[in-house]
Each structure stands twice: as C-alpha cells, then as structure tokens.
Design a protein around this motif. Structure first.
Motif, PDB file in Angstrom:
ATOM      1  N   GLU A 206       0.822  -1.210   0.000  1.00 53.14           N
ATOM      2  CA  GLU A 206       0.000   0.000   0.000  1.00 53.14           C
ATOM      3  C   GLU A 206       0.853   1.257   0.000  1.00 53.14           C
ATOM      4  OE1 GLU A 206      -2.530  -0.332   3.334  1.00 53.14           O
ATOM      5  OE2 GLU A 206      -3.897  -1.789   2.403  1.00 53.14           O
ATOM      6  N   ARG A 207       1.968   1.190   0.731  1.00 62.31           N
ATOM      7  CA  ARG A 207       2.853   2.363   0.751  1.00 62.31           C
ATOM      8  C   ARG A 207       3.449   2.632  -0.627  1.00 62.31           C
ATOM      9  NH1 ARG A 207       7.992   3.641   0.981  1.00 62.31           N
ATOM     10  NH2 ARG A 207       8.629   1.459   0.849  1.00 62.31           N
ATOM     11  N   GLN A 210       0.742   3.992  -2.914  1.00 62.66           N
ATOM     12  CA  GLN A 210       0.461   5.390  -2.580  1.00 62.66           C
ATOM     13  C   GLN A 210       1.560   6.308  -3.094  1.00 62.66           C
ATOM     14  OE1 GLN A 210      -2.336   6.523  -1.269  1.00 62.66           O
ATOM     15  NE2 GLN A 210      -1.628   8.632  -1.384  1.00 62.66           N
ATOM     16  N   LYS A 213       1.139   6.624  -6.794  1.00 55.73           N
ATOM     17  CA  LYS A 213      -0.012   7.480  -7.063  1.00 55.73           C
ATOM     18  C   LYS A 213       0.338   8.953  -6.869  1.00 55.73           C
ATOM     19  CE  LYS A 213      -4.776   8.290  -5.600  1.00 55.73           C
ATOM     20  NZ  LYS A 213      -5.852   7.892  -4.639  1.00 55.73           N
ATOM     21  N   ASP A 214       1.078   9.244  -5.794  1.00 59.83           N
ATOM     22  CA  ASP A 214       1.496  10.630  -5.547  1.00 59.83           C
ATOM     23  C   ASP A 214       2.411  11.136  -6.656  1.00 59.83           C
ATOM     24  OD1 ASP A 214       0.043  10.522  -3.241  1.00 59.83           O
ATOM     25  OD2 ASP A 214       1.751  10.097  -1.941  1.00 59.83           O
TER      26      ASP A 214
END
Length: 342
Positions: A206-207, A210, A213-214
């Motif tokens: 998930e990290r 994320q 995505k950022d």
C-alpha cells in the motif's frame, strides 16, 4: 544529559537495525502533554489543585499585606515609642515574616504540598500511559516509542507515526472497563481492545502504491501547469501581434490623412498665391506646427475667400459688360442723331 540520551538512542537504533534488517524497524512516538490534556480525570484533578494553589496564594498575599500595614504603623509611631518597644515590635514583625516564608515554602517549595499532590495526581495517569504504551508496542510490534514532550529532541516527527490518539483511546477504554460491573460489559470491552494483526507485506504494498499514485499526480499537475503556461504565452504573443498590427494601421491611416491634408493645403496655397502674394507669405510662414483641426479650418476659410474673390470678379465683369453695352448704345444713338440732322 541530552547528549548521553541521544547517543544511547542512536546506539539502540543501530543495534535494532542490524538485528531486524529484513523486517525493518517500527518506530512511533507519543505526546504526553496532549494525552494529559484529554484525560478528564487529570483535568478535573488539575482544576482542583489549581483552586487549592490559588487559595494558598491568596492566604499568603493577605498575611503579607497585614505585615506591611504593621510595618507602616510602626514607622509612623516610632517617634512616640521607646527604643525597647521599637526593637520588640520589629522582632515580632521579623518572626511573623519568617513564619509566612516558611508557610509559603511548605505550600509551594520543592517538597511542598503542591509538588507532592501534583506528583500523586500524575503517578496513576503516568502508569496508565506506560501500560497502554506497552500494550500497543507489543500488539503492533513496535521497536521504539518515544515521548515527544520529554527531553529527547525531535527535530521532525511525521503525523503518521503519532500514537497519542491510540494511547488515549486505550486509557479511556481501561477507565470505562474499571467502571463496568457486569460480565457481558467486561467481555465487550475486552473485545473492543483487541489489537488487529499487522500485515507488513500489505502495508508495504500500500505504501508503494500510494507513493506511485502521488508521483503520478505530481507529474500530471506539472504537465498541466506547463500546458497552461504555454497557452498563456501563446495568448500573450497573439495579443502583442494584434496590438502591433493595430498600431501600424493607425500610423498608416494618420500618415495618409497628413498627406491628404498637406496636398489640400498646397492646392489652396497655389490658388491664393495668384491673388495675393502677401497672403501666401503669411500662410507659409508659420512658426509652430498646426493641428489637423486648424489646417481644416484654414482650408475652409481659404475656400470661402476664393469664392468671394470669384464672386467679386464676376460682379466686376458684369459691370464692365453692362458699361460697354451702355456705351455702344450711346454711340449708336449719336450716329442716328447725326444722320437725322444731315
């Protein structure tokens, strides 16, 4: 002291990193001051303690005020008292002041009532915080949990590693559990306190997602800003070109108008030159440049003058023709008269 603490923490971190290199180190921190501000029992006890401290302070201030009044009265009565009485009263005032200072030290000193009661107030809550930290650290497998409000200098602390809210919820649940009476309520509270297992692979995945995505959103925003900047630059360049074309057209129009005005003025000046050289001299000897309105007005006046001159010339020609006709009639009449006489 701070240097030793930092050195010890650094050493512990290095050791933990070398031992748990594959799993990674889990670090968190709490803010004890924030936790205490949100514990109702602590706030209530603090309010009561502050009320006591204010009462003690008011009592000390009142006694000090009475002492100052006694000193002022003694100062005013010194002229009426003997030396022995003055020394006796001064000694009484000295012992009374010492008694007040001892009372103040007893209440507000390093080992006074305020310090002792504050320590007694803090100890149970500190024990609850420590127990909650131990439970969270063991349940979520944290390697280190620091206290942000302690002597450890934390130059930066990310909000995602702040465990203060979890500790506060654990303390609140423990307080509610102590107040519960039935077995069912205790069981429900225990189930509420269960800490879920941590899936480290899922958290890492998930990290990474994320982070990607950022980065993607950042790249899209950067591209959008570049497109907007290029669009604004093109719009500005087109506006500048349009403004330049308008200025060139206005300049060309003004030049044509000036040429036409000059030509009209030259024609009018040629006609006027035939009639009067003085008028031409006055017209051509202008000291300052004339405006377009002045030139138009002068041309209009010159046309009116030309019209008057032509009208006058026609009148004179008409008079001359009439005079010639009259003279011819008179000559014919004389000839006729001379023939009749013969």
């Amino acid at each position: 002291m701070k240097t030793k603490v930092l050195f010890l923490l650094t050493f512990m971190l290095l050791m933990c990193i070398s031992i748990n290199a594959q799993r990674g180190v889990r670090i968190g921190y709490i803010d004890t001051e924030y936790i205490l501000e949100n514990v109702p029992e602590y706030q209530e006890a603090t309010t009561q303690l502050e009320s006591k401290a204010q009462k003690w302070k008011s009592e000390i201030d009142g006694r000090m005020g009475e002492l100052e009044q006694k000193r002022a009265a003694l100062s005013n009565e010194k002229a009426l008292l003997t030396r022995e009485l003055i020394e006796e009263r001064e000694e009484d005032l000295f012992y009374e002041e010492k008694e007040i200072m001892d009372y103040q030290q007893k209440r507000f000193g390093p080992n006074g009532d305020l310090f002792i009661q504050k320590k007694q107030l803090m100890q149970p809550i500190q024990d609850q915080i420590f127990a909650a930290v131990q439970d969270v650290a063991a349940g979520r497998k944290y390697d280190f949990i620091f206290d942000k409000s302690a002597d450890v200098v934390m130059l930066y602390s990310a909000k995602q590693y702040d465990l203060s809210e979890q500790i506060l919820r654990a303390i609140t649940r423990a307080s509610k559990r102590n107040q519960l009476s039935t077995k069912a309520e205790r069981k429900a509270a225990e189930e509420e306190e269960l800490v879920p297992e941590i899936n480290y692979e899922l958290e890492e995945r998930e990290r990474v997602l994320q982070q990607k995505k950022d980065e993607r959103e950042s790249a899209i925003e950067k591209r959008r800003q570049e497109i907007l900047a290029a669009r604004e630059a093109k719009k500005k360049a087109a506006e500048e070109r349009r403004q330049k074309i308008l200025e060139e057209r206005a300049q060309a129009r003004q030049e044509k108008l000036d040429d036409r005005t000059v030509k009209t003025g030259d024609n009018t000046a040629n006609v006027s030159e035939k009639e009067s050289s003085e008028t031409v001299k006055d017209t051509t000897s202008t000291d300052a440049p004339k405006t377009r309105e002045q030139i138009i007005e002068e041309n209009r006046q010159k046309k009116l003058a030309d019209r008057e001159a032509r009208k006058k010339e026609l009148e004179e020609r008409k008079k001359r023709i009439l005079a010639e006709r009259q003279k011819a009639l008179e000559d014919r009449q004389k000839k006729r008269d001379s023939l009749n006489n013969n």
